[in-house]
Write an enzyme that holds these catalytic residues in place. Structure first.
Site, mmCIF file in Angstrom:
data_model
loop_
_atom_site.group_PDB
_atom_site.id
_atom_site.type_symbol
_atom_site.label_atom_id
_atom_site.label_comp_id
_atom_site.label_asym_id
_atom_site.label_seq_id
_atom_site.Cartn_x
_atom_site.Cartn_y
_atom_site.Cartn_z
ATOM 1 N N ARG A 20 0.829 -1.213 0.000
ATOM 2 C CA ARG A 20 0.000 0.000 0.000
ATOM 3 C C ARG A 20 0.861 1.260 0.000
ATOM 4 O O ARG A 20 0.465 2.295 -0.544
ATOM 5 C CB ARG A 20 -0.951 -0.037 1.199
ATOM 6 C CG ARG A 20 -2.071 -1.087 0.993
ATOM 7 C CD ARG A 20 -2.626 -1.586 2.308
ATOM 8 N NE ARG A 20 -3.813 -2.428 2.164
ATOM 9 C CZ ARG A 20 -3.811 -3.738 1.859
ATOM 10 N NH1 ARG A 20 -2.665 -4.358 1.613
ATOM 11 N NH2 ARG A 20 -4.947 -4.416 1.776
ATOM 12 N N ARG A 115 -6.203 -17.655 -9.680
ATOM 13 C CA ARG A 115 -6.911 -17.120 -8.509
ATOM 14 C C ARG A 115 -8.108 -16.286 -8.928
ATOM 15 O O ARG A 115 -8.105 -15.654 -9.982
ATOM 16 C CB ARG A 115 -5.920 -16.342 -7.646
ATOM 17 C CG ARG A 115 -4.845 -17.321 -7.167
ATOM 18 C CD ARG A 115 -3.909 -16.743 -6.191
ATOM 19 N NE ARG A 115 -4.577 -16.288 -4.997
ATOM 20 C CZ ARG A 115 -3.964 -15.526 -4.089
ATOM 21 N NH1 ARG A 115 -2.722 -15.156 -4.267
ATOM 22 N NH2 ARG A 115 -4.613 -15.155 -3.003
ATOM 23 N N GLN A 162 -8.567 -7.403 0.097
ATOM 24 C CA GLN A 162 -8.161 -7.112 -1.279
ATOM 25 C C GLN A 162 -9.351 -6.596 -2.081
ATOM 26 O O GLN A 162 -9.215 -5.664 -2.872
ATOM 27 C CB GLN A 162 -7.547 -8.355 -1.915
ATOM 28 C CG GLN A 162 -6.251 -8.732 -1.203
ATOM 29 C CD GLN A 162 -5.533 -9.905 -1.822
ATOM 30 O OE1 GLN A 162 -6.032 -10.526 -2.743
ATOM 31 N NE2 GLN A 162 -4.361 -10.217 -1.307
ATOM 32 N N ASP A 308 -4.033 -15.628 7.065
ATOM 33 C CA ASP A 308 -2.760 -16.133 6.544
ATOM 34 C C ASP A 308 -2.006 -16.977 7.574
ATOM 35 O O ASP A 308 -1.008 -17.624 7.241
ATOM 36 C CB ASP A 308 -1.872 -14.969 6.088
ATOM 37 C CG ASP A 308 -2.420 -14.300 4.841
ATOM 38 O OD1 ASP A 308 -3.231 -14.918 4.125
ATOM 39 O OD2 ASP A 308 -2.056 -13.139 4.583
ATOM 40 N N ARG A 381 3.718 -19.644 2.577
ATOM 41 C CA ARG A 381 3.228 -19.907 3.943
ATOM 42 C C ARG A 381 3.185 -21.418 4.232
ATOM 43 O O ARG A 381 3.328 -21.848 5.369
ATOM 44 C CB ARG A 381 1.872 -19.247 4.171
ATOM 45 C CG ARG A 381 1.924 -17.755 3.889
ATOM 46 C CD ARG A 381 1.081 -16.898 4.784
ATOM 47 N NE ARG A 381 1.137 -15.510 4.324
ATOM 48 C CZ ARG A 381 2.088 -14.631 4.640
ATOM 49 N NH1 ARG A 381 3.066 -14.982 5.464
ATOM 50 N NH2 ARG A 381 2.075 -13.400 4.166
HETATM 51 C C1 S3P Z 1 -4.102 -9.174 1.932
HETATM 52 C C2 S3P Z 1 -5.335 -9.643 2.254
HETATM 53 C C3 S3P Z 1 -5.626 -11.062 2.465
HETATM 54 C C4 S3P Z 1 -4.369 -11.876 2.694
HETATM 55 C C5 S3P Z 1 -3.289 -11.524 1.732
HETATM 56 C C6 S3P Z 1 -2.936 -10.051 1.840
HETATM 57 C C7 S3P Z 1 -3.940 -7.722 1.700
HETATM 58 O O1 S3P Z 1 -6.300 -11.551 1.343
HETATM 59 O O2 S3P Z 1 -4.658 -13.251 2.610
HETATM 60 O O3 S3P Z 1 -2.124 -12.282 2.012
HETATM 61 O O4 S3P Z 1 -2.796 -7.228 1.709
HETATM 62 O O5 S3P Z 1 -4.959 -7.052 1.524
HETATM 63 P P1 S3P Z 1 -7.909 -11.409 1.242
HETATM 64 O O6 S3P Z 1 -8.195 -10.028 1.598
HETATM 65 O O7 S3P Z 1 -8.294 -11.693 -0.168
HETATM 66 O O8 S3P Z 1 -8.426 -12.391 2.227
#
Ligand code: S3P
Length: 421
Positions: A20, A115, A162, A308, A381
């Site tokens: 970010r 994905r 995300q 995670d 992971r």
């Molecule tokens: C993340 C959000 C998570 C996480 C990923 C990083 C992020 O995914 O699993 O490793 O940086 O916003 P989701 O928001 O799709 O669950």
């Protein structure tokens, strides 16, 4: 079994916050300086994408300087944007690209091309975006023709930072307020950082709203250590008898700290020291001492706060007394690998009693683990979780593809080695 782990460790910077910082730094006016940036492959993919859109990013190792060009300062890339293995890069950047005055294509490695991207295509299309999956299978490669976007209220079916972040970043450019509601609150780093960069963000219960700003302003950011990386040392410190570890400067944002709450519920000896705020993000040093664990149930709203960390929590549950149940975690199936299937398969191969369910796992603790061949599926992971399982087994597992830790923790094996000397 390994020797006790002793000493201090500073894990690398938080992956989510590092991504970010590049994105908002690129969209801000002026130079954003980021300290403790994660030099993992995923975050380097994000840097590569913004460089390809004309943003000078100086990566000096310990700090990164992003010479932002304002909200409308990105340039059309001359090539397809390569997001590598990084779901965060594809999904968040798509929100930004949906509003640019140019067209782009983005893709990544073979894992990223499997994905699900329909989860961002739907809300961005609702805002007026022209975004398609080029092969029509709901996955990358994606093609985006920038459009004028409209403010919207998106009711997300998944608790995903995300998805939420893709919509909020698109909302930077919309013609009105954009709101996202989630079934449970996911990590809120985008909201915190957008606010720090001068955007008007409000949050209420499970909803976050953004009012489009005139401008974002460059910041100095100190990235706290990644709790998702600290998780492996937390588990190792609890499980390996006689261990005592101090994990320095770990981010403990309440939308990320579920692992601490779960391990404490399971009876772990974990103490938070020097709580502080690091560039708007809560952080602390974590002291962990080894001790016995008992089983627990992990479900509902805590799941997004430790999503995670579930692979390493599953490892710990193999050594807890009683039956641990993980449910409401179907999202694990669409990570870098199907983490439910891969963990259940690998732990079972090592002798554990682990049952795969539709949305989680049932783990009956207490069986001894032994060596086995484990395929990491190139999932960082998974590789790190089985390395920790190996510390507790009577033979080191043969983990295939273990170099994939470079995605989020390039020095993982070296750091672990230092603590066992
Ligand atoms: C993340 C959000 C998570 C996480 C990923 C990083 C992020 O995914 O699993 O490793 O940086 O916003 P989701 O928001 O799709 O669950």
């Amino acid at each position: 079994m390994t020797r006790p782990l002793k000493g201090e460790i500073t894990v690398p910077g938080d992956k989510s916050i590092s991504h970010r910082s590049i994105m908002l730094g690129a969209l801000a006016r002026g130079t954003t300086r980021v300290k403790n940036f994660l030099q993992g492959a995923d975050c380097l993919s994000t840097i590569g994408c913004f460089r390809a859109m004309g943003i000078p990013v100086e990566n000096r190792g310990t700090e990164v300087l992003i010479h932002g060009n304002g909200l409308r300062g990105l340039k059309a890339p001359k090539r397809i944007l390569d997001c590598g293995n990084s779901g965060t890069t594809v999904r968040l950047i798509s929100g930004i690209l949906s509003a640019q005055a140019f067209s782009t294509e983005l893709t990544g490695d073979s894992s990223i091309q499997k994905r699900p991207m329909a989860r961002i295509i739907a809300p961005l299309s609702q805002m007026g975006a022209d975004i398609i999956s080029i092969r029509g299978n709901g996955c990358a490669p994606l093609r985006i023709h920038g459009q004028e976007l409209h403010g919207t209220h998106y009711n997300s079916p998944v608790a995903s930072a995300q998805v939420k972040s893709a919509v909020l970043l698109a909302g930077l450019y919309a013609d009105g307020v954009t709101q996202v509601t989630e079934p449970f609150v996911s990590r809120n780093h985008t909201e915190l950082m957008l606010q720090a960069f001068g955007a008007h963000i409000t949050t209420e219960n499970k909803a976050a709203s953004i009012t489009p700003p005139e401008e974002l302003y460059a910041q100095e950011i100190l990235v706290p250590g990644d709790i998702s990386s600290a998780a492996y040392f937390l588990a190792a410190g609890i499980l390996v008898p006689g261990s005592e570890l101090l994990l320095k400067n770990v981010g403990i944002n309440p939308t990320r700290d579920g692992i601490l709450r779960v391990f404490q519920n399971m009876g772990a000896d974990i103490t938070l020291l020097n709580p502080r705020v690091c560039s708007g993000e809560p952080a602390a040093d974590i002291l962990v001492k080894s001790g016995a664990l008992h089983s627990t149930v992990i479900e509902g709203g805590i799941i997004p706060t430790l999503i995670d960390e579930l692979p390493i929590i599953a490892v710990a549950a193999c050594f807890a007394e009683g039956t641990t149940v993980i449910r409401d975690a179907a999202e694990l199936k669409v990570k870098e690998s199907n983490r439910i299937a891969v963990m259940a398969e690998g732990l079972s191969a090592m002798g554990a009693d682990v049952e795969e369910t539709e949305d989680g796992m049932v783990i009956r603790g207490g069986l001894p683990l032994h060596s086995a061949v484990i395929d990491s599926r190139q999932d960082h992971r998974i590789a790190m979780s089985f390395t920790v399982a190996g510390l507790m087994s009577d033979g080191i597992p043969d983990i295939k593809g273990q170099d994939c830790v470079s995605i989020s923790y390039p020095a993982f094996y070296e750091d672990l080695e230092k603590l066992s000397n």
